[in-house]
Design a protein around this motif. Sequence first.
Motif, PDB file in Angstrom:
ATOM      1  N   LEU A  85       2.999   6.107  -2.668  1.00  0.00           N
ATOM      2  CA  LEU A  85       4.161   6.850  -3.164  1.00  0.00           C
ATOM      3  C   LEU A  85       4.136   6.972  -4.678  1.00  0.00           C
ATOM      4  O   LEU A  85       4.572   7.976  -5.236  1.00  0.00           O
ATOM      5  N   ARG A  86       3.616   5.959  -5.345  1.00  0.00           N
ATOM      6  CA  ARG A  86       3.491   6.006  -6.801  1.00  0.00           C
ATOM      7  C   ARG A  86       2.642   7.193  -7.225  1.00  0.00           C
ATOM      8  O   ARG A  86       2.962   7.895  -8.188  1.00  0.00           O
ATOM      9  N   GLY A  87       1.572   7.456  -6.493  1.00  0.00           N
ATOM     10  CA  GLY A  87       0.728   8.618  -6.782  1.00  0.00           C
ATOM     11  C   GLY A  87       1.491   9.920  -6.613  1.00  0.00           C
ATOM     12  O   GLY A  87       1.349  10.845  -7.421  1.00  0.00           O
ATOM     13  N   GLN A  88       2.318  10.007  -5.576  1.00  0.00           N
ATOM     14  CA  GLN A  88       3.126  11.210  -5.355  1.00  0.00           C
ATOM     15  C   GLN A  88       4.143  11.392  -6.473  1.00  0.00           C
ATOM     16  O   GLN A  88       4.399  12.517  -6.920  1.00  0.00           O
ATOM     17  N   VAL A  89       4.735  10.290  -6.922  1.00  0.00           N
ATOM     18  CA  VAL A  89       5.729  10.354  -7.992  1.00  0.00           C
ATOM     19  C   VAL A  89       5.075  10.838  -9.290  1.00  0.00           C
ATOM     20  O   VAL A  89       5.614  11.712  -9.980  1.00  0.00           O
ATOM     21  N   ARG A 144      12.582   0.027  -5.374  1.00  0.00           N
ATOM     22  CA  ARG A 144      11.592  -0.567  -4.471  1.00  0.00           C
ATOM     23  C   ARG A 144      11.762  -0.125  -3.021  1.00  0.00           C
ATOM     24  O   ARG A 144      10.843  -0.274  -2.228  1.00  0.00           O
ATOM     25  N   ASP A 145      12.916   0.426  -2.676  1.00  0.00           N
ATOM     26  CA  ASP A 145      13.194   0.841  -1.300  1.00  0.00           C
ATOM     27  C   ASP A 145      12.378   2.101  -0.980  1.00  0.00           C
ATOM     28  O   ASP A 145      12.537   3.147  -1.614  1.00  0.00           O
ATOM     29  N   LEU A 146      11.488   2.003   0.019  1.00  0.00           N
ATOM     30  CA  LEU A 146      10.590   3.107   0.351  1.00  0.00           C
ATOM     31  C   LEU A 146      11.344   4.368   0.789  1.00  0.00           C
ATOM     32  O   LEU A 146      10.979   5.479   0.394  1.00  0.00           O
ATOM     33  N   ASP A 147      12.386   4.196   1.583  1.00  0.00           N
ATOM     34  CA  ASP A 147      13.159   5.362   2.036  1.00  0.00           C
ATOM     35  C   ASP A 147      13.834   6.062   0.866  1.00  0.00           C
ATOM     36  O   ASP A 147      13.868   7.292   0.798  1.00  0.00           O
ATOM     37  N   LYS A 148      14.374   5.293  -0.048  1.00  0.00           N
ATOM     38  CA  LYS A 148      15.024   5.865  -1.236  1.00  0.00           C
ATOM     39  C   LYS A 148      14.004   6.611  -2.092  1.00  0.00           C
ATOM     40  O   LYS A 148      14.274   7.704  -2.589  1.00  0.00           O
ATOM     41  N   LEU A 185       0.833  -1.198   0.000  1.00  0.00           N
ATOM     42  CA  LEU A 185       0.000   0.000   0.000  1.00  0.00           C
ATOM     43  C   LEU A 185       0.871   1.252   0.000  1.00  0.00           C
ATOM     44  O   LEU A 185       0.575   2.228  -0.692  1.00  0.00           O
ATOM     45  N   ASN A 186       1.967   1.228   0.764  1.00  0.00           N
ATOM     46  CA  ASN A 186       2.875   2.385   0.787  1.00  0.00           C
ATOM     47  C   ASN A 186       3.483   2.640  -0.586  1.00  0.00           C
ATOM     48  O   ASN A 186       3.638   3.792  -0.992  1.00  0.00           O
TER      49      ASN A 186
END
Length: 103
Positions: free
Chosen positions: A32-36, A73-77, A27-28
């Motif tokens: 984030l995909r939407g933000q990108v 794929r790394d959420l922090d990155k 889900l995260n």
Amino acid sequence: MRPALLLLHKGAAPPVPKFFKDSHMTLNHFLLRGQVLSLYRKLIRCTKGLNKSDADELRHWIRADFERYRNERDLDKIKNLITVGQHQMHTLQGSVSLAQASR
């Protein structure tokens, strides 16, 4: 009956979007995909008002930068890249407004 309704009527499930076939997406990642995508659209909109050659070069640079990290794929990155991209967008907006004011 419409073709889509015929498929549902026969008991066939609608096709699953390509995004959901990737088992590594959470889900995260989806959020984030939407933000990108939003950041990408904003950056492309920043190129409006520039002359055609400058706008094309800038769009090519934006696209190449997003493609470089497409499979991250790394959420922090990803969050860090979004923050850097937003900073670059604000810098770009300032430069574009200066370029338009000097005409």
